[in-house]
Design a protein around this motif. Structure first.
Motif, PDB file in Angstrom:
ATOM      1  N   ALA A   1       0.834  -1.206   0.000  1.00  0.00           N
ATOM      2  CA  ALA A   1       0.000   0.000   0.000  1.00  0.00           C
ATOM      3  C   ALA A   1       0.864   1.250   0.000  1.00  0.00           C
ATOM      4  CB  ALA A   1      -0.929  -0.010   1.215  1.00  0.00           C
ATOM      5  N   SER A   2       1.926   1.231   0.825  1.00  0.00           N
ATOM      6  CA  SER A   2       2.818   2.382   0.900  1.00  0.00           C
ATOM      7  C   SER A   2       3.500   2.641  -0.439  1.00  0.00           C
ATOM      8  CB  SER A   2       3.874   2.132   1.988  1.00  0.00           C
ATOM      9  OG  SER A   2       4.796   3.195   2.048  1.00  0.00           O
ATOM     10  N   ILE A   3       3.919   1.572  -1.112  1.00  0.00           N
ATOM     11  CA  ILE A   3       4.580   1.725  -2.414  1.00  0.00           C
ATOM     12  C   ILE A   3       3.607   2.294  -3.442  1.00  0.00           C
ATOM     13  CG2 ILE A   3       5.639   0.483  -4.339  1.00  0.00           C
ATOM     14  CD1 ILE A   3       6.695  -1.535  -2.196  1.00  0.00           C
ATOM     15  N   TYR A   4       2.401   1.740  -3.492  1.00  0.00           N
ATOM     16  CA  TYR A   4       1.414   2.248  -4.448  1.00  0.00           C
ATOM     17  C   TYR A   4       1.052   3.697  -4.148  1.00  0.00           C
ATOM     18  CZ  TYR A   4       0.488  -2.178  -6.854  1.00  0.00           C
ATOM     19  OH  TYR A   4       0.591  -3.305  -7.633  1.00  0.00           O
ATOM     20  N   GLN A   5       0.997   4.051  -2.864  1.00  0.00           N
ATOM     21  CA  GLN A   5       0.689   5.431  -2.506  1.00  0.00           C
ATOM     22  C   GLN A   5       1.780   6.376  -3.012  1.00  0.00           C
ATOM     23  OE1 GLN A   5       0.090   6.086   1.693  1.00  0.00           O
ATOM     24  NE2 GLN A   5      -0.713   8.146   1.410  1.00  0.00           N
ATOM     25  N   HIS A   6       3.039   5.973  -2.841  1.00  0.00           N
ATOM     26  CA  HIS A   6       4.132   6.812  -3.317  1.00  0.00           C
ATOM     27  C   HIS A   6       4.163   6.898  -4.844  1.00  0.00           C
ATOM     28  CE1 HIS A   6       5.837   6.439   0.798  1.00  0.00           C
ATOM     29  NE2 HIS A   6       6.322   7.627   0.501  1.00  0.00           N
ATOM     30  N   MET A   7       3.648   5.870  -5.512  1.00  0.00           N
ATOM     31  CA  MET A   7       3.573   5.884  -6.974  1.00  0.00           C
ATOM     32  C   MET A   7       2.385   6.703  -7.468  1.00  0.00           C
ATOM     33  SD  MET A   7       4.492   1.882  -7.766  1.00  0.00           S
ATOM     34  CE  MET A   7       4.304   2.017  -9.545  1.00  0.00           C
TER      35      MET A   7
ATOM     36  N   GLY B   1      16.352  17.750 -14.338  1.00  0.00           N
ATOM     37  CA  GLY B   1      15.525  18.932 -14.542  1.00  0.00           C
ATOM     38  C   GLY B   1      14.049  18.665 -14.677  1.00  0.00           C
ATOM     39  N   VAL B   2      13.603  17.466 -14.290  1.00  0.00           N
ATOM     40  CA  VAL B   2      12.193  17.126 -14.440  1.00  0.00           C
ATOM     41  C   VAL B   2      11.657  16.568 -13.126  1.00  0.00           C
ATOM     42  CG1 VAL B   2      10.489  15.756 -15.712  1.00  0.00           C
ATOM     43  CG2 VAL B   2      12.532  16.605 -16.881  1.00  0.00           C
TER      44      VAL B   2
ATOM     45  N   LYS C   1      10.208  27.359 -18.285  1.00  0.00           N
ATOM     46  CA  LYS C   1      10.717  26.167 -17.591  1.00  0.00           C
ATOM     47  C   LYS C   1       9.552  25.312 -17.089  1.00  0.00           C
ATOM     48  CE  LYS C   1      15.345  26.749 -17.182  1.00  0.00           C
ATOM     49  NZ  LYS C   1      16.347  25.709 -17.506  1.00  0.00           N
ATOM     50  N   VAL C   2       8.535  25.964 -16.536  1.00  0.00           N
ATOM     51  CA  VAL C   2       7.374  25.227 -16.028  1.00  0.00           C
ATOM     52  C   VAL C   2       6.717  24.445 -17.153  1.00  0.00           C
ATOM     53  CG1 VAL C   2       5.092  25.426 -14.973  1.00  0.00           C
ATOM     54  CG2 VAL C   2       6.963  26.869 -14.157  1.00  0.00           C
ATOM     55  N   ARG C   3       6.528  25.078 -18.299  1.00  0.00           N
ATOM     56  CA  ARG C   3       5.893  24.394 -19.436  1.00  0.00           C
ATOM     57  C   ARG C   3       6.723  23.194 -19.890  1.00  0.00           C
ATOM     58  NH1 ARG C   3       4.630  29.795 -20.843  1.00  0.00           N
ATOM     59  NH2 ARG C   3       6.486  29.952 -22.176  1.00  0.00           N
ATOM     60  N   GLN C   4       8.043  23.365 -19.920  1.00  0.00           N
ATOM     61  CA  GLN C   4       8.913  22.259 -20.331  1.00  0.00           C
ATOM     62  C   GLN C   4       8.790  21.075 -19.366  1.00  0.00           C
ATOM     63  OE1 GLN C   4      12.909  23.772 -20.630  1.00  0.00           O
ATOM     64  NE2 GLN C   4      12.427  25.195 -22.283  1.00  0.00           N
ATOM     65  N   ILE C   5       8.823  21.386 -18.079  1.00  0.00           N
ATOM     66  CA  ILE C   5       8.749  20.312 -17.079  1.00  0.00           C
ATOM     67  C   ILE C   5       7.392  19.627 -17.139  1.00  0.00           C
ATOM     68  CG2 ILE C   5       8.773  19.798 -14.607  1.00  0.00           C
ATOM     69  CD1 ILE C   5      10.731  22.180 -14.305  1.00  0.00           C
ATOM     70  N   ASP C   6       6.325  20.425 -17.220  1.00  0.00           N
ATOM     71  CA  ASP C   6       4.977  19.844 -17.283  1.00  0.00           C
ATOM     72  C   ASP C   6       4.824  18.939 -18.497  1.00  0.00           C
ATOM     73  OD1 ASP C   6       4.119  20.969 -14.940  1.00  0.00           O
ATOM     74  OD2 ASP C   6       3.013  22.618 -15.881  1.00  0.00           O
ATOM     75  N   GLY C   7       5.366  19.387 -19.621  1.00  0.00           N
ATOM     76  CA  GLY C   7       5.275  18.574 -20.826  1.00  0.00           C
ATOM     77  C   GLY C   7       6.000  17.251 -20.682  1.00  0.00           C
ATOM     78  N   GLU C   8       7.180  17.285 -20.080  1.00  0.00           N
ATOM     79  CA  GLU C   8       7.950  16.052 -19.896  1.00  0.00           C
ATOM     80  C   GLU C   8       7.286  15.139 -18.861  1.00  0.00           C
ATOM     81  OE1 GLU C   8      10.796  13.192 -20.519  1.00  0.00           O
ATOM     82  OE2 GLU C   8      10.247  14.954 -21.715  1.00  0.00           O
ATOM     83  N   LEU C   9       6.717  15.733 -17.810  1.00  0.00           N
ATOM     84  CA  LEU C   9       6.017  14.924 -16.804  1.00  0.00           C
ATOM     85  C   LEU C   9       4.828  14.204 -17.420  1.00  0.00           C
ATOM     86  CD1 LEU C   9       6.087  17.361 -13.747  1.00  0.00           C
ATOM     87  CD2 LEU C   9       7.283  15.180 -13.919  1.00  0.00           C
ATOM     88  N   LYS C  10       4.093  14.891 -18.281  1.00  0.00           N
ATOM     89  CA  LYS C  10       2.946  14.256 -18.948  1.00  0.00           C
ATOM     90  C   LYS C  10       3.422  13.138 -19.865  1.00  0.00           C
ATOM     91  CE  LYS C  10       0.030  18.373 -18.785  1.00  0.00           C
ATOM     92  NZ  LYS C  10      -0.538  19.516 -19.535  1.00  0.00           N
ATOM     93  N   ARG C  11       4.525  13.404 -20.577  1.00  0.00           N
ATOM     94  CA  ARG C  11       5.055  12.382 -21.480  1.00  0.00           C
ATOM     95  C   ARG C  11       5.458  11.128 -20.717  1.00  0.00           C
ATOM     96  NH1 ARG C  11       9.449  10.170 -23.539  1.00  0.00           N
ATOM     97  NH2 ARG C  11      10.868  11.223 -22.108  1.00  0.00           N
ATOM     98  N   ARG C  12       5.992  11.321 -19.485  1.00  0.00           N
ATOM     99  CA  ARG C  12       6.417  10.183 -18.670  1.00  0.00           C
ATOM    100  C   ARG C  12       5.261   9.568 -17.878  1.00  0.00           C
ATOM    101  NH1 ARG C  12      12.116  12.250 -15.876  1.00  0.00           N
ATOM    102  NH2 ARG C  12      13.115  12.993 -17.808  1.00  0.00           N
ATOM    103  N   GLY C  13       4.088  10.177 -17.969  1.00  0.00           N
ATOM    104  CA  GLY C  13       2.934   9.629 -17.272  1.00  0.00           C
ATOM    105  C   GLY C  13       2.866  10.029 -15.817  1.00  0.00           C
ATOM    106  N   TRP C  14       3.615  11.061 -15.404  1.00  0.00           N
ATOM    107  CA  TRP C  14       3.600  11.499 -14.011  1.00  0.00           C
ATOM    108  C   TRP C  14       2.407  12.397 -13.739  1.00  0.00           C
ATOM    109  CZ3 TRP C  14       9.165  12.929 -11.980  1.00  0.00           C
ATOM    110  CH2 TRP C  14       9.995  11.824 -12.166  1.00  0.00           C
ATOM    111  N   ARG C  15       1.903  13.085 -14.775  1.00  0.00           N
ATOM    112  CA  ARG C  15       0.784  14.005 -14.610  1.00  0.00           C
ATOM    113  C   ARG C  15      -0.237  13.741 -15.698  1.00  0.00           C
ATOM    114  NH1 ARG C  15       2.946  20.136 -13.228  1.00  0.00           N
ATOM    115  NH2 ARG C  15       3.692  19.724 -11.134  1.00  0.00           N
TER     116      ARG C  15
END
Length: 251
Positions: free
Chosen positions: A4-10, A206-207, A237-251
């Protein structure tokens, strides 16, 4: 519980909830009298998951159960687990907007941590001071918020003398927020830049969401200072990070 803790952190909260409910069922069978540290921990962890899911009434209900068990287990009122429950109740009350109740519980947590760590240098004590600062900030009492945030900063700098740690970045970021609310924009900018430097060191690719938050806060400060070029650069910078996070499935 650990799954549960691992899934929560993910960030997979439904999966985290499913496993924590399984842990709770077993703990309740193992502790039919309802009073055991592991059972309290399971209730506490359920509260944390529900809070992350935005289900504050459910989070509140489970945290109260954890608190009740811990008060029975530690009748002298001085134990880290009890302080943790008081701290977590404060966070839930703060999230619901009940700031006086949040303050009352966070002060209880602080008293326990100060009794447990009389030398005044411990991460839990620093966290409690930080949380007090944010409650006072939300209440509009900026001098009190600043005083507690400076206490947190002093402890955190002592704990991490190399100057690179997420807790230190958070402390500097919160100082920036308080100084910004007070209208001291140069001081706010100085602390926000310190936060950015640490976060960049912690996230060398940087991400990371924390880095996006830092740049976003910088953009707002530069706007207020009339430094449009720097504000635009920070937003880029914010736009770049957000775009990369979405690409990686973080957001």
């Amino acid at each position: 519980n650990n799954l549960a803790s691992i899934y929560q952190h993910m960030g997979d909260l439904p999966e985290a909830l499913a496993w924590q409910l399984k842990a709770r069922e077993i703990q309740e069978v193992l502790s039919p009298d309802g009073v055991h540290p592991h059972l309290a921990a399971s209730y506490n962890n359920l509260a944390s998951i529900y809070q992350d899911m935005g289900n504050l009434p459910e989070a509140f209900a489970w945290q109260l159960k954890a608190k009740e068990i811990r008060e029975v287990l530690y009748p002298d009122g001085v134990h880290p687990d009890l302080a943790s429950s008081y701290n977590n109740l404060a966070l839930i009350y703060q999230a619901t907007g009940n700031l006086p109740e949040a303050l009352a519980w966070q002060l209880k947590a602080k008293e326990i941590y100060e009794a447990l760590y009389p030398d005044g240098v411990h991460p839990s004590l620093a966290t409690s001071y930080n949380n007090l600062a944010m409650i006072y900030r939300a209440m509009g009492d900026l001098p009190e918020a600043l005083a507690w945030q400076l206490k947190d900063k002093k402890i955190t700098e002592a704990l991490y003398p190399d100057g690179v740690h997420p807790d230190l970045a958070i402390s500097y970021n919160n100082l920036a927020l308080i100084y910004r609310d007070m209208g001291d924009l140069p001081e706010a900018l100085a602390w926000q830049l310190k936060d950015k430097e640490i976060t960049e060191a912690l996230c060398p690719d940087g991400v990371h969401p924390s880095l996006a938050i830092s740049y976003n806060n910088l953009a707002g400060l530069y706007d207020e200072l009339g430094e449009q070029e720097d504000a635009d650069a920070a937003r880029g910078k914010v736009r770049q990070i957000d775009g990369e996070l979405k690409r990686r499935g973080w957001r």
